[in-house]
Motif scaffolding. Structure first.
Motif, PDB file in Angstrom:
ATOM      1  N   SER A 179     142.308   8.884 -47.989  1.00 19.25           N
ATOM      2  CA  SER A 179     142.782   9.610 -46.802  1.00 19.25           C
ATOM      3  C   SER A 179     143.569   8.639 -45.930  1.00 19.25           C
ATOM      4  O   SER A 179     143.485   7.415 -46.101  1.00 19.25           O
ATOM      5  N   GLN A 209     146.159  17.874 -42.528  1.00 17.29           N
ATOM      6  CA  GLN A 209     147.179  16.974 -43.101  1.00 17.29           C
ATOM      7  C   GLN A 209     146.721  16.396 -44.449  1.00 17.29           C
ATOM      8  O   GLN A 209     147.543  16.032 -45.268  1.00 17.29           O
ATOM      9  N   ARG A 214     137.276   7.971 -44.569  1.00 13.17           N
ATOM     10  CA  ARG A 214     136.635   7.103 -43.582  1.00 13.17           C
ATOM     11  C   ARG A 214     135.155   6.895 -43.889  1.00 13.17           C
ATOM     12  O   ARG A 214     134.579   5.843 -43.585  1.00 13.17           O
ATOM     13  N   ASN A 266     130.042  14.993 -48.900  1.00 15.40           N
ATOM     14  CA  ASN A 266     130.124  14.694 -47.466  1.00 15.40           C
ATOM     15  C   ASN A 266     128.743  14.895 -46.859  1.00 15.40           C
ATOM     16  O   ASN A 266     128.046  15.849 -47.197  1.00 15.40           O
ATOM     17  N   SER A 293     136.910  14.429 -44.326  1.00 16.65           N
ATOM     18  CA  SER A 293     136.521  15.614 -43.551  1.00 16.65           C
ATOM     19  C   SER A 293     137.296  16.868 -43.942  1.00 16.65           C
ATOM     20  O   SER A 293     136.795  17.979 -43.770  1.00 16.65           O
ATOM     21  N   THR A 324     151.669  12.914 -45.097  1.00 18.93           N
ATOM     22  CA  THR A 324     152.508  11.725 -45.010  1.00 18.93           C
ATOM     23  C   THR A 324     152.202  10.758 -46.153  1.00 18.93           C
ATOM     24  O   THR A 324     152.598   9.600 -46.125  1.00 18.93           O
TER      25      THR A 324
HETATM   26  P1  FAD Z   1     137.367  11.614 -40.895  1.00 18.53           P
HETATM   27  O1  FAD Z   1     138.045  12.834 -40.390  1.00 18.53           O
HETATM   28  O2  FAD Z   1     136.829  10.664 -39.888  1.00 18.53           O
HETATM   29  O3  FAD Z   1     136.187  12.117 -41.831  1.00 18.53           O
HETATM   30  C1  FAD Z   1     135.268  11.265 -42.440  1.00 18.53           C
HETATM   31  C2  FAD Z   1     134.239  12.139 -43.122  1.00 18.53           C
HETATM   32  O4  FAD Z   1     133.370  11.322 -43.846  1.00 18.53           O
HETATM   33  C3  FAD Z   1     133.408  12.976 -42.178  1.00 18.53           C
HETATM   34  O5  FAD Z   1     133.495  14.345 -42.546  1.00 18.53           O
HETATM   35  C4  FAD Z   1     131.993  12.445 -42.339  1.00 18.53           C
HETATM   36  O6  FAD Z   1     131.009  13.449 -42.262  1.00 18.53           O
HETATM   37  C5  FAD Z   1     132.066  11.870 -43.731  1.00 18.53           C
HETATM   38  N1  FAD Z   1     131.131  10.770 -43.974  1.00 18.53           N
HETATM   39  C6  FAD Z   1     130.899   9.678 -43.217  1.00 18.53           C
HETATM   40  N2  FAD Z   1     130.011   8.859 -43.801  1.00 18.53           N
HETATM   41  C7  FAD Z   1     129.674   9.455 -44.978  1.00 18.53           C
HETATM   42  C8  FAD Z   1     128.802   9.101 -46.026  1.00 18.53           C
HETATM   43  N3  FAD Z   1     128.109   7.936 -46.009  1.00 18.53           N
HETATM   44  N4  FAD Z   1     128.665   9.947 -47.064  1.00 18.53           N
HETATM   45  C9  FAD Z   1     129.361  11.108 -47.104  1.00 18.53           C
HETATM   46  N5  FAD Z   1     130.207  11.503 -46.140  1.00 18.53           N
HETATM   47  C10 FAD Z   1     130.354  10.675 -45.085  1.00 18.53           C
HETATM   48  N6  FAD Z   1     145.482  12.350 -43.250  1.00 18.53           N
HETATM   49  C11 FAD Z   1     145.496  12.213 -44.593  1.00 18.53           C
HETATM   50  O7  FAD Z   1     144.460  12.090 -45.231  1.00 18.53           O
HETATM   51  N7  FAD Z   1     146.700  12.171 -45.257  1.00 18.53           N
HETATM   52  C12 FAD Z   1     147.883  12.304 -44.640  1.00 18.53           C
HETATM   53  O8  FAD Z   1     148.933  12.238 -45.295  1.00 18.53           O
HETATM   54  C13 FAD Z   1     147.895  12.470 -43.231  1.00 18.53           C
HETATM   55  N8  FAD Z   1     149.046  12.641 -42.552  1.00 18.53           N
HETATM   56  C14 FAD Z   1     149.003  12.864 -41.198  1.00 18.53           C
HETATM   57  C15 FAD Z   1     150.188  13.132 -40.505  1.00 18.53           C
HETATM   58  C16 FAD Z   1     150.150  13.385 -39.156  1.00 18.53           C
HETATM   59  C17 FAD Z   1     151.440  13.687 -38.448  1.00 18.53           C
HETATM   60  C18 FAD Z   1     148.925  13.358 -38.457  1.00 18.53           C
HETATM   61  C19 FAD Z   1     148.883  13.645 -36.982  1.00 18.53           C
HETATM   62  C20 FAD Z   1     147.768  13.091 -39.120  1.00 18.53           C
HETATM   63  C21 FAD Z   1     147.771  12.830 -40.504  1.00 18.53           C
HETATM   64  N9  FAD Z   1     146.606  12.569 -41.201  1.00 18.53           N
HETATM   65  C22 FAD Z   1     146.652  12.461 -42.563  1.00 18.53           C
HETATM   66  C23 FAD Z   1     145.344  12.288 -40.516  1.00 18.53           C
HETATM   67  C24 FAD Z   1     144.380  13.468 -40.488  1.00 18.53           C
HETATM   68  O9  FAD Z   1     144.635  14.264 -39.361  1.00 18.53           O
HETATM   69  C25 FAD Z   1     142.924  12.945 -40.422  1.00 18.53           C
HETATM   70  O10 FAD Z   1     142.790  12.120 -39.281  1.00 18.53           O
HETATM   71  C26 FAD Z   1     142.491  12.168 -41.658  1.00 18.53           C
HETATM   72  O11 FAD Z   1     142.764  12.916 -42.812  1.00 18.53           O
HETATM   73  C27 FAD Z   1     140.996  11.899 -41.562  1.00 18.53           C
HETATM   74  O12 FAD Z   1     140.601  11.137 -42.653  1.00 18.53           O
HETATM   75  P2  FAD Z   1     139.100  11.205 -43.157  1.00 18.53           P
HETATM   76  O13 FAD Z   1     138.788  12.599 -43.563  1.00 18.53           O
HETATM   77  O14 FAD Z   1     138.913  10.133 -44.147  1.00 18.53           O
HETATM   78  O15 FAD Z   1     138.282  10.769 -41.852  1.00 18.53           O
END
Ligand code: FAD
Length: 320
Positions: free
Chosen positions: A233, A270, A208, A285, A266, A251
């Protein structure tokens, strides 16, 4: 010495890397006997012999290309009857796991999927798995029938181990179900020139924090400087910034590269489930408290829009 069947994943005779990794593991528990099916099966022999196959069972028939997995299961069952192996090894692709599951059912055997390591044990091969969203590492063995084991790509090194590679033609009688489901067309994926995500030695992922589809070019540039695959992600995929085929996690796809670089991710449980067995993990991060830092070998607290382009330039400069 007991023989170990290795199912050969190949494209028109070009053997794919996960099969060569299986041969490395097969040699730990016995003598590898490879099973190569379909168009180009005969062309796989030299490569398989270079990597330890004492024997290669081949069978070419249109059914392997025209129909889904059942013809391959029929052939593996025939090979199982011919060889009475100590184990059957198949790479953990979607197709590989379907073939393995159907074969295990047919021959009345237990199955272990997604092993990340394999060793000989007193009572048969012992497989290591990473389970419960990578929360635990288990060792298990099959206690019923011939162990059927699928192994995740990148779980073993590819080793040169010249062997006889004697070719034998496999006799296969296709079952009534073999031609039940026909492949009616294929649309080849547009090639990015990057390695397949699950097989890549290096994976560079964005989450994200990448903040938009257009910004994934930063992630792709770093990946290309390293000859890596691109992962994402679920948050990035759900936002429509990158295709689901590139999703890493529970997933999505499960990867075990030598190097995994997580950018703006993050580290949710999952996501970890799909990458925690990577050999070296690096994260960028801007939040020093992000959970991803609990599992990294190297962490950079910083803005990915500053760090990633600099890293890409540095890698390019060092490559000359
Ligand atoms: P976030 O959790 O929002 O993290 C974003 C990170 O980016 C934060 O730590 C923030 O500090 C950092 N950031 C923001 N801007 C910057 C920047 N400019 N420079 C550096 N860092 C920055 N997730 C998966 O990935 N894969 C799966 O297969 C998967 N399956 C799932 C299955 C189920 C049943 C469920 C309930 C959830 C699943 N999820 C899965 C979702 C998972 O729970 C998280 O919501 C997801 O992984 C979050 O993605 P993220 O880390 O990209 O986003």
């Amino acid at each position: 010495m007991a023989e170990v069947l290795v199912y050969v994943d190949h494209v028109d005779g070009a053997v794919r890397k996960p099969t060569l990794e299986l041969l490395t593991l097969a040699r730990r528990i016995g003598e590898p006997v490879a099973v190569a099916l379909g168009n180009g099966a005969g062309d796989t022999v030299a490569t398989l012999a270079e990597h330890g196959a004492v024997k290669v069972l081949t069978h070419e028939a249109a059914e392997y290309a025209d129909y889904l997995v059942v013809p391959k299961v029929d052939a593996l069952q025939a090979a199982h009857e011919a060889v009475s192996p100590a184990a059957v090894l198949v790479a953990s692709s979607a197709e590989g796991k379907e073939i393995a599951a159907r074969l295990a059912l047919r021959i009345g055997s237990g199955i272990i999927t997604d092993a990340v390591d394999l060793e000989a044990g007193d009572e048969g091969p012992v497989a290591t798995q990473s389970v419960f969203a990578a929360g635990y590492t288990t060792k298990s063995r099959v206690s019923k029938g011939t162990p059927v084991i699928t192994v995740k790509p990148n779980s073993a090194a590819v080793e040169a181990a010249p062997a006889a590679g004697a070719v034998e033609s496999l006799s296969v009688t296709f079952s009534a179900q073999a031609t039940g489901t026909k492949v009616t067309g294929r649309t080849p994926r547009e090639s990015t020139g990057r390695p397949e995500l699950t097989e890549a030695a290096i994976v560079v992922s964005g989450g994200r924090g990448v903040n938009g589809a257009e910004n994934f070019s930063i992630i792709e540039a770093l990946a290309d400087s390293l000859g890596a695959a691109v992962g994402a992600s679920r948050a990035a995929v759900d936002a429509g910034w990158y295709p689901h085929t590139n999703q890493v996690g529970q997933t999505g796809k499960s990867v075990s590269p030598q190097l995994y670089i997580a950018n703006g991710i993050s580290g949710a449980i999952q996501h970890r489930a799909g990458m925690q067995t990577s050999k070296t993990i690096v994260a960028v991060n801007k939040d020093a408290e992000a959970p991803i830092f609990e599992l990294v070998d190297f962490g950079v607290v910083g803005d990915l829009f500053d760090v990633v382009p600099q890293l890409t330039e540095e890698i390019k400069a060092r490559k000359g």
